[in-house]
Design a protein around this motif. Structure first.
Motif, mmCIF file in Angstrom:
data_model
loop_
_atom_site.group_PDB
_atom_site.id
_atom_site.type_symbol
_atom_site.label_atom_id
_atom_site.label_comp_id
_atom_site.label_asym_id
_atom_site.label_seq_id
_atom_site.Cartn_x
_atom_site.Cartn_y
_atom_site.Cartn_z
ATOM 1 N N VAL A 42 1.269 -0.856 0.152
ATOM 2 C CA VAL A 42 -0.301 0.431 -0.065
ATOM 3 C C VAL A 42 0.663 1.451 0.206
ATOM 4 C CG1 VAL A 42 -0.330 0.387 2.899
ATOM 5 C CG2 VAL A 42 -1.996 0.606 1.245
ATOM 6 N N TYR A 43 2.081 0.936 0.713
ATOM 7 C CA TYR A 43 2.798 2.707 0.803
ATOM 8 C C TYR A 43 3.289 2.899 -0.728
ATOM 9 C CZ TYR A 43 2.766 0.892 5.502
ATOM 10 O OH TYR A 43 2.145 0.748 6.824
ATOM 11 N N LYS A 44 3.642 2.027 -1.358
ATOM 12 C CA LYS A 44 3.953 2.193 -3.093
ATOM 13 C C LYS A 44 2.708 2.218 -3.856
ATOM 14 C CE LYS A 44 5.151 -0.824 -7.453
ATOM 15 N NZ LYS A 44 5.548 -2.266 -7.752
ATOM 16 N N ARG A 45 1.388 1.742 -3.400
ATOM 17 C CA ARG A 45 0.511 2.731 -4.248
ATOM 18 C C ARG A 45 -0.057 4.109 -3.984
ATOM 19 N NH1 ARG A 45 -1.536 -2.544 -3.052
ATOM 20 N NH2 ARG A 45 -2.873 -1.853 -1.494
ATOM 21 N N ILE A 46 0.838 4.273 -2.315
ATOM 22 C CA ILE A 46 -0.370 5.947 -2.512
ATOM 23 C C ILE A 46 0.243 7.200 -2.432
ATOM 24 C CG2 ILE A 46 -1.824 5.557 -0.800
ATOM 25 C CD1 ILE A 46 -0.112 4.769 1.774
ATOM 26 N N LYS A 47 1.851 6.607 -2.344
ATOM 27 C CA LYS A 47 3.564 7.526 -2.722
ATOM 28 C C LYS A 47 3.768 8.803 -2.082
ATOM 29 C CE LYS A 47 2.109 6.379 -7.675
ATOM 30 N NZ LYS A 47 3.460 5.740 -8.076
ATOM 31 N N LEU A 48 3.487 8.050 -0.769
ATOM 32 C CA LEU A 48 3.617 9.640 0.342
ATOM 33 C C LEU A 48 5.200 10.332 0.244
ATOM 34 C CD1 LEU A 48 3.317 7.590 3.812
ATOM 35 C CD2 LEU A 48 1.660 9.259 2.697
ATOM 36 N N GLY A 101 5.221 6.296 12.073
ATOM 37 C CA GLY A 101 5.189 5.525 11.787
ATOM 38 C C GLY A 101 4.429 4.789 10.785
ATOM 39 N N GLY A 102 5.027 3.366 10.134
ATOM 40 C CA GLY A 102 3.837 2.516 8.952
ATOM 41 C C GLY A 102 4.833 0.782 9.538
ATOM 42 N N CYS A 103 3.121 0.826 9.271
ATOM 43 C CA CYS A 103 2.907 -1.266 9.600
ATOM 44 C C CYS A 103 3.971 -1.439 11.241
ATOM 45 C CB CYS A 103 4.249 -1.248 8.042
ATOM 46 S SG CYS A 103 4.017 -3.175 8.242
ATOM 47 N N MET A 104 4.607 -2.169 11.297
ATOM 48 C CA MET A 104 5.437 -2.300 12.471
ATOM 49 C C MET A 104 6.607 -0.987 13.297
ATOM 50 S SD MET A 104 8.065 -5.594 13.434
ATOM 51 C CE MET A 104 9.074 -5.125 14.030
ATOM 52 N N GLY A 105 6.413 0.116 12.221
ATOM 53 C CA GLY A 105 7.497 1.464 12.618
ATOM 54 C C GLY A 105 6.170 2.079 13.740
ATOM 55 N N CYS A 106 4.698 1.681 13.704
ATOM 56 C CA CYS A 106 3.789 2.522 14.518
ATOM 57 C C CYS A 106 3.881 2.080 15.717
ATOM 58 C CB CYS A 106 2.340 1.740 14.337
ATOM 59 S SG CYS A 106 1.799 2.309 12.954
ATOM 60 N N LEU A 121 6.154 15.979 18.358
ATOM 61 C CA LEU A 121 4.779 17.578 18.056
ATOM 62 C C LEU A 121 3.934 17.027 17.930
ATOM 63 C CD1 LEU A 121 7.246 19.863 15.161
ATOM 64 C CD2 LEU A 121 6.046 19.974 17.571
ATOM 65 N N SER A 122 3.559 15.733 16.965
ATOM 66 C CA SER A 122 2.569 14.959 16.946
ATOM 67 C C SER A 122 2.756 13.821 16.003
ATOM 68 C CB SER A 122 1.084 15.730 15.733
ATOM 69 O OG SER A 122 2.532 14.744 14.242
ATOM 70 N N MET A 123 1.869 12.762 16.392
ATOM 71 C CA MET A 123 1.879 11.602 16.432
ATOM 72 C C MET A 123 1.448 10.286 14.775
ATOM 73 S SD MET A 123 2.606 9.822 20.362
ATOM 74 C CE MET A 123 2.893 8.046 19.611
ATOM 75 N N VAL A 124 2.045 9.922 14.134
ATOM 76 C CA VAL A 124 0.843 9.532 13.312
ATOM 77 C C VAL A 124 1.479 8.088 12.701
ATOM 78 C CG1 VAL A 124 0.406 9.437 11.125
ATOM 79 C CG2 VAL A 124 0.667 11.390 11.769
ATOM 80 N N PHE A 125 0.009 7.270 13.502
ATOM 81 C CA PHE A 125 0.135 6.173 13.150
ATOM 82 C C PHE A 125 -0.441 5.129 11.826
ATOM 83 C CE2 PHE A 125 1.798 5.096 17.602
ATOM 84 C CZ PHE A 125 1.644 6.318 18.583
ATOM 85 N N TYR A 126 0.461 4.713 10.702
ATOM 86 C CA TYR A 126 -0.393 4.321 9.513
ATOM 87 C C TYR A 126 -0.250 2.512 9.678
ATOM 88 C CZ TYR A 126 -1.851 3.924 5.092
ATOM 89 O OH TYR A 126 -3.142 3.455 3.372
ATOM 90 N N TRP A 127 -0.911 2.111 9.759
ATOM 91 C CA TRP A 127 -1.162 0.751 9.518
ATOM 92 C C TRP A 127 -2.283 0.199 8.178
ATOM 93 C CZ3 TRP A 127 2.350 -3.209 12.489
ATOM 94 C CH2 TRP A 127 2.103 -4.375 12.792
ATOM 95 N N PRO A 128 -1.893 -0.013 7.714
ATOM 96 C CA PRO A 128 -3.672 -0.320 6.064
ATOM 97 C C PRO A 128 -3.885 -1.433 6.197
ATOM 98 C CG PRO A 128 -0.807 -0.654 5.559
ATOM 99 C CD PRO A 128 -0.801 0.356 6.851
ATOM 100 N N VAL A 129 -4.401 -1.629 7.457
ATOM 101 C CA VAL A 129 -5.353 -3.467 7.122
ATOM 102 C C VAL A 129 -6.499 -2.511 7.499
ATOM 103 C CG1 VAL A 129 -6.013 -4.845 9.350
ATOM 104 C CG2 VAL A 129 -3.642 -4.443 9.764
ATOM 105 N N GLY A 130 -7.305 -2.872 6.542
ATOM 106 C CA GLY A 130 -8.854 -2.436 7.083
ATOM 107 C C GLY A 130 -9.246 -1.005 6.283
#
Length: 138
Positions: A42-48, A101-106, A121-130
């Motif tokens: 998914v990280y490849k598809r969303i091109k962060l 963090g992405g996936c296990m980086g969360c 400053l802020s925390m973002v957790f991106y775990w693309p399950v569903g």
């Protein structure tokens, strides 16, 4: 990719863009390296990395024991990964940053927030399950 030594281990990192600092813990489980942001599912598809560097100074790095970063045989905890991130920020002269963090980086991001709350400053957790994603602001 530049190298910095943190806790006696080499950390390979890269910086893309300019703006508020965004420390990015790579996805990929036991293969958490910078390239996973552009090569993994998914990280490849969303091109962060096509978008985030337009507004942030994206600080990407190979997590210890992954990619081109060093490692050693020892018992490690999530706090070791948090320490690697704060060590990278220290080496770059950055006091506070957004942490993503992405996936296990969360899990590393969560540990970072617990151990170094004043550096966040802020925390973002991106775990693309569903397609779920969660964001916490400090």
């Amino acid at each position: 990719m530049p190298i910095v030594e943190i806790d006696g281990l080499e950390t390979h990192y890269d910086i893309l863009g300019d703006g508020p600092p965004l420390l990015m813990y790579s996805p990929g489980g036991f293969d958490a390296r910078v390239e996973q942001w552009t090569e993994l599912g998914v990280y490849k598809r969303i091109k962060l990395l096509d978008h985030l560097p337009k507004q942030y100074k994206c600080i990407l790095f190979d997590r210890r024991e992954n990619g081109r970063s060093g490692g050693r045989v020892e018992r490690i905890t999530w706090n070791h990964f948090a320490q690697q991130g704060v060590g990278l920020l220290d080496s770059l002269g950055i006091d506070r940053a957004h942490i993503l963090g992405g996936c296990m980086g969360c899990s590393s991001v969560a540990a970072f927030g617990v151990v170094f709350p004043r550096r966040v400053l802020s925390m973002v957790f991106y775990w693309p399950v569903g397609g779920a994603k969660y964001r916490l602001n400090s």
